[in-house]
Enzyme design. Structure first.
Site, PDB file in Angstrom:
ATOM      1  N   ASP A 113     -20.825-121.458  45.053  1.00  0.00           N
ATOM      2  CA  ASP A 113     -21.585-120.846  46.135  1.00  0.00           C
ATOM      3  C   ASP A 113     -20.760-119.711  46.727  1.00  0.00           C
ATOM      4  O   ASP A 113     -19.614-119.917  47.132  1.00  0.00           O
ATOM      5  CB  ASP A 113     -21.874-121.893  47.213  1.00  0.00           C
TER       6      ASP A 113
ATOM      7  N   GLU B  58     -24.910-119.529  33.910  1.00  0.00           N
ATOM      8  CA  GLU B  58     -24.438-118.465  33.029  1.00  0.00           C
ATOM      9  C   GLU B  58     -25.513-118.067  32.026  1.00  0.00           C
ATOM     10  O   GLU B  58     -25.749-116.874  31.787  1.00  0.00           O
ATOM     11  CB  GLU B  58     -23.174-118.931  32.301  1.00  0.00           C
TER      12      GLU B  58
END
Length: 213
Positions: free
Chosen positions: A119, A195
């Site tokens: 985060d 990703e």
């Protein structure tokens, strides 16, 4: 990230103590007894749904891995991924807060820390919550062997730049910086769920290896 409540998650997690260790504080300083070997131990703080840590465990059977995730609704997916992968014997999960690592590990317990798509906490007043803040770097150093490394990946340019500055200011040796990992992706790169998502959209993935010295 908005978490979807899964009322069945807690019961499912508790039914798999062979994967999610129920009392990890009891293993502090003696993790070799859990894995029945003295192989290096790598941890991922914020393991999410577990795709990365599961892939790493399968790819490197001579390394022990622990994925750390706090939320039931997230770690339950990691448990499912571990089961789907055949429950590798060198992989465990902890449902704990990454800020409390010293409760579960002592100095020299851990050989490497992975931070993947953490985060970014973009507001300045939240900087101490970033997993590459000085306070967290000090925490990692307190459980790692000497000269250990942090491997960090993110899609967030601001967080990446902040992390490079934070690690450098802490006195770490910055190694192997990539501003677009997938432009020349290593063959052994294991992708996280985020990703895959961000790279599919054409967003660059940033990566750095940093060493405590």
């Amino acid at each position: 990230m908005r978490l979807r409540h899964k009322p069945w998650a807690e019961e499912f997690i508790n039914s798999h103590p062979e994967i999610v260790i129920p009392n990890p504080e009891e293993l502090k300083g003696k993790w070799e007894s859990e894995f029945n070997n003295n192989h290096p131990l790598h941890i991922e703080v914020g393991t999410g749904k577990g795709q990365f840590i599961t892939g790493m465990a399968k790819q490197n059977p001579d390394i022990n891995y622990i994925g750390i995730e706090l939320y039931d609704s997230v770690i339950v997916s990691a448990v499912e991924n571990v089961i789907a992968a055949g429950s590798p014997s060198n992989l465990r999960l902890l449902k704990v807060n990454g800020a409390d690592l010293e409760k579960y590990f002592e100095k020299n317990d851990v050989d490497r820390v992975y931070l993947n798509f953490s985060d970014p906490w973009p507001k300045i007043r939240h900087a101490k919550r970033r997993l590459t803040h000085e306070g967290f770097l000090k925490l990692y150093e307190s459980i790692l062997v000497d000269n250990a490394e942090i491997h960090f990946k993110t899609d967030n340019r601001g967080l990446f730049e902040y992390s490079l500055i934070s690690m450098s200011a802490y006195g770490m040796l910055i190694k192997d910086v990539s501003l677009d990992l997938h432009a020349n992706m290593p063959e052994d790169n294991i992708m996280t769920e985020y990703e895959e998502k961000f790279s599919a959209k054409g967003q660059p993935i940033y990566r750095v290896e940093a060493k405590f010295v």
